[in-house]
Motif scaffolding. Structure first.
Motif, mmCIF file in Angstrom:
data_model
loop_
_atom_site.group_PDB
_atom_site.id
_atom_site.type_symbol
_atom_site.label_atom_id
_atom_site.label_comp_id
_atom_site.label_asym_id
_atom_site.label_seq_id
_atom_site.Cartn_x
_atom_site.Cartn_y
_atom_site.Cartn_z
ATOM 1 N N VAL A 23 0.851 -1.179 0.000
ATOM 2 C CA VAL A 23 0.000 0.000 0.000
ATOM 3 C C VAL A 23 0.887 1.230 0.000
ATOM 4 C CG1 VAL A 23 -1.826 1.225 1.178
ATOM 5 C CG2 VAL A 23 -1.723 -1.254 1.296
ATOM 6 N N PRO A 24 0.953 1.962 -1.100
ATOM 7 C CA PRO A 24 1.847 3.109 -1.166
ATOM 8 C C PRO A 24 1.351 4.248 -0.291
ATOM 9 C CG PRO A 24 0.471 3.022 -3.122
ATOM 10 C CD PRO A 24 0.200 1.767 -2.341
ATOM 11 N N ASP A 25 2.294 4.957 0.319
ATOM 12 C CA ASP A 25 1.959 6.172 1.041
ATOM 13 C C ASP A 25 2.023 7.302 0.028
ATOM 14 O OD1 ASP A 25 1.474 8.115 2.852
ATOM 15 O OD2 ASP A 25 3.466 8.079 3.769
ATOM 16 N N TRP A 26 1.016 7.351 -0.852
ATOM 17 C CA TRP A 26 1.046 8.271 -1.972
ATOM 18 C C TRP A 26 -0.109 9.232 -1.861
ATOM 19 C CZ3 TRP A 26 -2.631 8.316 -6.098
ATOM 20 C CH2 TRP A 26 -3.651 7.385 -5.950
ATOM 21 N N GLY A 27 -0.220 10.072 -2.812
ATOM 22 C CA GLY A 27 -1.336 10.997 -2.826
ATOM 23 C C GLY A 27 -0.918 12.410 -3.149
ATOM 24 N N ASP A 28 0.393 12.710 -3.151
ATOM 25 C CA ASP A 28 0.792 14.087 -3.375
ATOM 26 C C ASP A 28 0.294 14.645 -4.700
ATOM 27 O OD1 ASP A 28 4.003 14.153 -1.603
ATOM 28 O OD2 ASP A 28 1.930 14.296 -0.909
ATOM 29 N N PRO A 29 0.552 13.999 -5.857
ATOM 30 C CA PRO A 29 0.026 14.563 -7.107
ATOM 31 C C PRO A 29 -1.499 14.620 -7.102
ATOM 32 C CG PRO A 29 1.726 12.929 -7.562
ATOM 33 C CD PRO A 29 1.394 12.812 -6.114
ATOM 34 N N TYR A 30 -2.141 13.594 -6.543
ATOM 35 C CA TYR A 30 -3.602 13.571 -6.465
ATOM 36 C C TYR A 30 -4.116 14.658 -5.524
ATOM 37 C CZ TYR A 30 -8.275 11.854 -5.261
ATOM 38 O OH TYR A 30 -9.615 11.748 -5.025
ATOM 39 N N ALA A 31 -3.522 14.740 -4.330
ATOM 40 C CA ALA A 31 -3.958 15.753 -3.364
ATOM 41 C C ALA A 31 -3.743 17.159 -3.917
ATOM 42 C CB ALA A 31 -3.209 15.579 -2.048
ATOM 43 N N ASP A 32 -2.628 17.372 -4.609
ATOM 44 C CA ASP A 32 -2.373 18.679 -5.209
ATOM 45 C C ASP A 32 -3.453 19.041 -6.220
ATOM 46 O OD1 ASP A 32 -0.080 18.860 -3.715
ATOM 47 O OD2 ASP A 32 1.285 18.386 -5.369
ATOM 48 N N ALA A 33 -3.830 18.050 -7.039
ATOM 49 C CA ALA A 33 -4.844 18.302 -8.057
ATOM 50 C C ALA A 33 -6.211 18.571 -7.427
ATOM 51 C CB ALA A 33 -4.922 17.115 -9.015
ATOM 52 N N ARG A 38 -8.218 21.040 -10.301
ATOM 53 C CA ARG A 38 -7.943 20.831 -11.729
ATOM 54 C C ARG A 38 -6.648 20.040 -11.882
ATOM 55 N NH1 ARG A 38 -6.497 26.024 -10.400
ATOM 56 N NH2 ARG A 38 -4.329 26.588 -10.863
ATOM 57 N N GLY A 39 -6.455 19.525 -13.097
ATOM 58 C CA GLY A 39 -5.232 18.827 -13.411
ATOM 59 C C GLY A 39 -4.105 19.804 -13.695
ATOM 60 N N PRO A 40 -3.029 19.304 -14.302
ATOM 61 C CA PRO A 40 -2.936 18.001 -14.953
ATOM 62 C C PRO A 40 -2.717 16.853 -13.967
ATOM 63 C CG PRO A 40 -0.837 19.127 -15.122
ATOM 64 C CD PRO A 40 -1.781 20.088 -14.464
ATOM 65 N N LEU A 41 -3.286 15.704 -14.309
ATOM 66 C CA LEU A 41 -3.060 14.476 -13.554
ATOM 67 C C LEU A 41 -3.240 13.311 -14.522
ATOM 68 C CD1 LEU A 41 -2.472 13.471 -10.619
ATOM 69 C CD2 LEU A 41 -4.938 13.070 -10.422
ATOM 70 N N TRP A 42 -2.246 12.443 -14.543
ATOM 71 C CA TRP A 42 -2.290 11.292 -15.436
ATOM 72 C C TRP A 42 -2.054 10.015 -14.645
ATOM 73 C CZ3 TRP A 42 0.733 15.596 -16.738
ATOM 74 C CH2 TRP A 42 0.331 16.313 -17.875
ATOM 75 N N THR A 183 0.855 -2.143 -12.953
ATOM 76 C CA THR A 183 1.513 -1.263 -11.993
ATOM 77 C C THR A 183 1.631 0.109 -12.626
ATOM 78 O OG1 THR A 183 2.747 -3.097 -11.026
ATOM 79 C CG2 THR A 183 3.584 -0.882 -10.630
ATOM 80 N N VAL A 184 1.161 1.121 -11.923
ATOM 81 C CA VAL A 184 1.090 2.460 -12.487
ATOM 82 C C VAL A 184 1.608 3.464 -11.460
ATOM 83 C CG1 VAL A 184 -0.855 1.905 -13.994
ATOM 84 C CG2 VAL A 184 -1.288 2.733 -11.664
ATOM 85 N N GLN A 185 1.716 4.706 -11.894
ATOM 86 C CA GLN A 185 2.013 5.836 -11.022
ATOM 87 C C GLN A 185 1.092 6.983 -11.390
ATOM 88 O OE1 GLN A 185 6.334 5.583 -12.196
ATOM 89 N NE2 GLN A 185 6.602 6.363 -10.104
ATOM 90 N N LEU A 186 0.857 7.868 -10.448
ATOM 91 C CA LEU A 186 0.200 9.121 -10.767
ATOM 92 C C LEU A 186 1.253 10.141 -11.143
ATOM 93 C CD1 LEU A 186 -2.557 9.534 -8.051
ATOM 94 C CD2 LEU A 186 -2.861 9.041 -10.468
ATOM 95 N N GLU A 187 1.006 10.881 -12.205
ATOM 96 C CA GLU A 187 1.902 11.953 -12.616
ATOM 97 C C GLU A 187 1.139 13.261 -12.594
ATOM 98 O OE1 GLU A 187 4.639 13.465 -16.389
ATOM 99 O OE2 GLU A 187 3.930 11.387 -16.306
ATOM 100 N N GLY A 188 1.668 14.223 -11.862
ATOM 101 C CA GLY A 188 1.043 15.525 -11.759
ATOM 102 C C GLY A 188 1.833 16.593 -12.477
ATOM 103 N N ALA A 189 1.581 17.824 -12.092
ATOM 104 C CA ALA A 189 2.265 18.953 -12.707
ATOM 105 C C ALA A 189 3.771 18.838 -12.499
ATOM 106 C CB ALA A 189 1.739 20.252 -12.102
ATOM 107 N N HIS A 190 4.525 19.324 -13.487
ATOM 108 C CA HIS A 190 5.987 19.340 -13.435
ATOM 109 C C HIS A 190 6.587 17.946 -13.313
ATOM 110 C CE1 HIS A 190 5.236 23.582 -12.900
ATOM 111 N NE2 HIS A 190 4.652 23.366 -11.729
ATOM 112 N N GLY A 191 5.830 16.936 -13.785
ATOM 113 C CA GLY A 191 6.332 15.574 -13.787
ATOM 114 C C GLY A 191 6.393 14.918 -12.430
#
Length: 239
Positions: A23-33, A38-42, A183-191
Motif C-alpha cells: 500500500v503506497p503512502d502516496w497521494g501528493d500529485p492527487y492531493a495537489d490536483a 484541476r489537473g494536470p493528472l495522469w 503497476t502504475v504511477q500518478l503523474e502531476g504537474a511538473h512531472g
C-alpha cells in the motif's frame, strides 16, 4: 478515482480477510490536483503511456452520467456509502436529494473538500472499520474505484460485507471489455510522480463474473454519457 483505499499496514483488516500487501503512502500529485480543483493528472504506465484523469469533473458538481447513479440511489433503501468519494460531488448531491450518505476516502484533501461542501466524510481506508457495516442500503464505486489496489475481488468482497441483505452496489466499469491489472504511477504537474501502485481496469463481463464469487448478483447494466455501470445486489447472509 481516489488514492488506493487499502489498509495502511497491508495486513489483516478489521472486517476479516487480508488486504493487498503493498500500500503506497502516496497521494501528493492527487492531493495537489484536488486542492487546486484541476489537473494536470495522469495515470502513467510502465511503458510511459499516460491516461489523463478528469480532475475537473470530479471537483465539479454532479453532472451528466452522475445523474443516472443518483436516480438509482433514490430507489435504494438508505443510507448510501460512497467508497473513494474523492472531492465529494456524489455525497453532496445525495444529501441535497435528502438521501443520508457518507463518503470515505484515504486522502485528507479529498475529505476536507467533501466536508466543505457540507457533506459527511471519513478519512479512512475502505478496509478499515466503518460505521454501519452490514447495514448499508447502497454502496457506490464510481470513477474507476473498482481498480483500487489492483484487487477487484477484495473490493467486491468488502462491498458485500458492507451492504445490508438485499442492498445494492452501484459500480462504474470500463466502457470496453477488459480484465487488466498493471503497476502504475500518478503523474502531476511538473512531472511529479507518486510511488508505483497496483491498479485494475474491468469491463462489465469481468466485473459481473467476479461479483458472483462475492455473493453479488447483477440486476442492471446501463450506459450514460459514455460511462458504463452495473447494479449488483447482495444476497441474504449465510452462516
Amino acid at each position: 478515482m481516489t488514492a488506493p483505499a487499502l489498509s495502511r499496514t497491508g495486513g489483516p483488516h478489521p472486517a476479516g480477510g487480508t488486504a493487498p500487501a503493498q500500500v503506497p503512502d502516496w497521494g501528493d500529485p492527487y492531493a495537489d490536483a484536488v486542492r487546486a480543483g484541476r489537473g494536470p493528472l495522469w495515470l502513467r504506465h510502465r511503458d510511459g503511456r499516460r491516461v489523463p484523469l478528469d480532475v475537473e469533473r470530479w471537483c465539479a458538481p454532479a453532472a451528466g452520467a452522475d445523474h443516472s447513479l443518483l436516480l438509482r440511489c433514490t430507489q435504494l433503501t438508505a443510507p448510501v456509502l460512497d467508497l473513494g468519494c474523492g472531492p465529494g460531488r456524489l455525497v453532496a448531491a445525495l444529501l441535497a436529494l435528502g438521501i443520508p450518505a457518507l463518503g470515505v476516502d484515504i486522502t485528507g484533501e479529498a475529505v476536507a473538500r467533501t466536508r466543505r461542501l457540507g457533506a459527511l466524510a471519513l478519512r479512512r481506508s475502505l478496509f478499515d472499520r466503518l460505521p454501519g457495516e452490514g447495514r448499508w442500503g447502497g454502496v457506490l464505486l464510481a470513477d474507476g474505484n473498482l481498480g483500487i489496489g489492483g484487487d477487484p475481488d477484495a473490493i467486491l468482497e468488502r462491498c458485500a460485507e458492507l451492504l445490508a441483505p438485499g442492498g445494492t452496489l452501484l459500480v462504474e466499469v470500463e466502457p470496453q471489455e477488459l480484465d487488466e491489472h498493471s503497476t502504475v504511477q500518478l503523474e502531476g504537474a511538473h512531472g511529479r510522480l507518486s510511488p508505483p501502485f497496483s491498479w485494475a481496469r474491468l469491463g462489465a463481463v469481468a466485473t459481473a463474473r467476479r461479483a458472483r464469487r462475492a455473493g453479488l448478483v447483477e440486476t442492471d447494466r446501463w450506459v450514460s454519457h459514455g460511462r458504463r455501470f452495473l447494479a449488483l445486489q447482495a444476497g441474504p447472509r449465510t452462516g
